[in-house]
Design a protein around this motif. Structure first.
Motif, PDB file in Angstrom:
ATOM      1  N   GLN A   6       0.837  -1.204   0.000  1.00 38.57           N
ATOM      2  CA  GLN A   6       0.000   0.000   0.000  1.00 38.57           C
ATOM      3  C   GLN A   6       0.875   1.260   0.000  1.00 38.57           C
ATOM      4  OE1 GLN A   6      -2.647   0.274   3.346  1.00 38.57           O
ATOM      5  NE2 GLN A   6      -3.943   1.772   2.328  1.00 38.57           N
ATOM      6  N   GLY A   7       1.943   1.243   0.790  1.00 39.65           N
ATOM      7  CA  GLY A   7       2.869   2.378   0.813  1.00 39.65           C
ATOM      8  C   GLY A   7       3.524   2.596  -0.544  1.00 39.65           C
ATOM      9  N   GLN A  13       1.248   6.859  -6.699  1.00 35.82           N
ATOM     10  CA  GLN A  13       0.092   7.733  -6.898  1.00 35.82           C
ATOM     11  C   GLN A  13       0.455   9.197  -6.679  1.00 35.82           C
ATOM     12  OE1 GLN A  13      -2.641   5.985  -4.113  1.00 35.82           O
ATOM     13  NE2 GLN A  13      -3.500   4.581  -5.621  1.00 35.82           N
ATOM     14  N   VAL A  14       1.230   9.472  -5.637  1.00 37.91           N
ATOM     15  CA  VAL A  14       1.640  10.848  -5.363  1.00 37.91           C
ATOM     16  C   VAL A  14       2.515  11.366  -6.501  1.00 37.91           C
ATOM     17  CG1 VAL A  14       3.030  12.310  -3.825  1.00 37.91           C
ATOM     18  CG2 VAL A  14       1.384  10.692  -2.859  1.00 37.91           C
ATOM     19  N   PHE A  15       3.465  10.558  -6.949  1.00 38.01           N
ATOM     20  CA  PHE A  15       4.320  10.960  -8.070  1.00 38.01           C
ATOM     21  C   PHE A  15       3.465  11.295  -9.295  1.00 38.01           C
ATOM     22  CE2 PHE A  15       6.652  10.037 -11.951  1.00 38.01           C
ATOM     23  CZ  PHE A  15       7.789  10.814 -11.789  1.00 38.01           C
ATOM     24  N   ASP A  16       2.552  10.400  -9.639  1.00 37.06           N
ATOM     25  CA  ASP A  16       1.714  10.601 -10.828  1.00 37.06           C
ATOM     26  C   ASP A  16       0.846  11.852 -10.704  1.00 37.06           C
ATOM     27  OD1 ASP A  16       2.750   8.335 -12.024  1.00 37.06           O
ATOM     28  OD2 ASP A  16       1.024   7.066 -11.509  1.00 37.06           O
ATOM     29  N   GLU A  17       0.354  12.129  -9.506  1.00 38.76           N
ATOM     30  CA  GLU A  17      -0.477  13.319  -9.290  1.00 38.76           C
ATOM     31  C   GLU A  17       0.285  14.600  -9.626  1.00 38.76           C
ATOM     32  OE1 GLU A  17      -2.304  15.747  -5.494  1.00 38.76           O
ATOM     33  OE2 GLU A  17      -2.157  13.569  -5.356  1.00 38.76           O
ATOM     34  N   SER A  60      18.490  15.083 -17.161  1.00 37.34           N
ATOM     35  CA  SER A  60      17.454  15.241 -18.187  1.00 37.34           C
ATOM     36  C   SER A  60      16.614  16.499 -17.980  1.00 37.34           C
ATOM     37  CB  SER A  60      16.531  14.014 -18.163  1.00 37.34           C
ATOM     38  OG  SER A  60      15.861  13.951 -16.910  1.00 37.34           O
ATOM     39  N   ASN A  61      16.918  17.245 -16.934  1.00 36.17           N
ATOM     40  CA  ASN A  61      16.181  18.455 -16.565  1.00 36.17           C
ATOM     41  C   ASN A  61      14.764  18.135 -16.097  1.00 36.17           C
ATOM     42  OD1 ASN A  61      16.527  21.195 -16.031  1.00 36.17           O
ATOM     43  ND2 ASN A  61      15.394  21.771 -17.862  1.00 36.17           N
ATOM     44  N   SER A  62      14.586  16.897 -15.590  1.00 31.79           N
ATOM     45  CA  SER A  62      13.331  16.479 -14.973  1.00 31.79           C
ATOM     46  C   SER A  62      13.647  15.335 -14.017  1.00 31.79           C
ATOM     47  CB  SER A  62      12.313  16.035 -16.025  1.00 31.79           C
ATOM     48  OG  SER A  62      12.796  14.905 -16.715  1.00 31.79           O
ATOM     49  N   ILE A  63      12.714  15.078 -13.106  1.00 33.80           N
ATOM     50  CA  ILE A  63      12.877  13.996 -12.139  1.00 33.80           C
ATOM     51  C   ILE A  63      11.969  12.857 -12.561  1.00 33.80           C
ATOM     52  CG2 ILE A  63      12.683  13.370  -9.688  1.00 33.80           C
ATOM     53  CD1 ILE A  63      14.758  15.627 -10.339  1.00 33.80           C
ATOM     54  N   ASP A  64      12.555  11.712 -12.891  1.00 31.43           N
ATOM     55  CA  ASP A  64      11.731  10.563 -13.260  1.00 31.43           C
ATOM     56  C   ASP A  64      11.371   9.771 -11.996  1.00 31.43           C
ATOM     57  OD1 ASP A  64      13.941   8.886 -12.646  1.00 31.43           O
ATOM     58  OD2 ASP A  64      14.555   8.754 -14.730  1.00 31.43           O
ATOM     59  N   PHE A  65      10.585   8.724 -12.155  1.00 33.13           N
ATOM     60  CA  PHE A  65      10.104   7.971 -10.995  1.00 33.13           C
ATOM     61  C   PHE A  65      11.248   7.314 -10.232  1.00 33.13           C
ATOM     62  CE2 PHE A  65       8.052   4.213  -8.983  1.00 33.13           C
ATOM     63  CZ  PHE A  65       7.284   4.913  -8.075  1.00 33.13           C
ATOM     64  N   LYS A  66      12.229   6.793 -10.930  1.00 30.56           N
ATOM     65  CA  LYS A  66      13.374   6.164 -10.261  1.00 30.56           C
ATOM     66  C   LYS A  66      14.106   7.192  -9.392  1.00 30.56           C
ATOM     67  CE  LYS A  66      17.688   3.710 -11.197  1.00 30.56           C
ATOM     68  NZ  LYS A  66      18.571   3.180 -12.239  1.00 30.56           N
TER      69      LYS A  66
END
Length: 81
Positions: A6-7, A13-17, A60-66
Motif C-alpha cells: 500500500q505504501g 500515486q503521489v508521483f503521478d499526481e 534530463s532536466n526532470s525527475i523521473d520515478f526512479k
C-alpha cells in the motif's frame, strides 16, 4: 493490500499526481510536491536548484520515478535516524 504494498502504491500515486501524466517532474512540479506534501518552501532560489540538480541524476532536466523513489527512500532514512 499489505501495508508495504500500500505504501509503494501511494508513492506512485503521489508521483503521478504531481507529474501530471508525463511520468516526470519539472522543477516547478517538484517544488509544488515539496510544499504540499512536506511543508517545505523551496521557492525559486539556489537551494531549490541545488536540490533539483542533485535529484536529476541523469541530467534530463526532470525527475523521473526512479530518481523520485531514491529521494523518498533517502528522506525516509534521514527522518528515521
Amino acid at each position: 493490500m499489505p501495508k508495504l504494498a500500500q505504501g509503494m502504491a501511494t508513492i506512485k500515486q503521489v508521483f503521478d499526481e504531481y507529474a501530471k501524466g508525463d511520468n516526470q517532474l519539472s522543477k516547478a512540479e517538484l517544488s509544488e510536491l515539496l510544499r504540499k506534501e512536506f511543508g517545505m518552501e523551496p521557492g525559486q532560489n539556489a537551494a531549490a536548484d541545488k536540490m533539483f540538480n542533485a535529484l536529476d541524476q541523469d541530467k534530463s532536466n526532470s525527475i523521473d520515478f526512479k530518481e523520485f523513489v531514491t529521494f523518498v527512500a533517502s528522506l525516509t532514512l534521514i527522518l528515521n535516524e
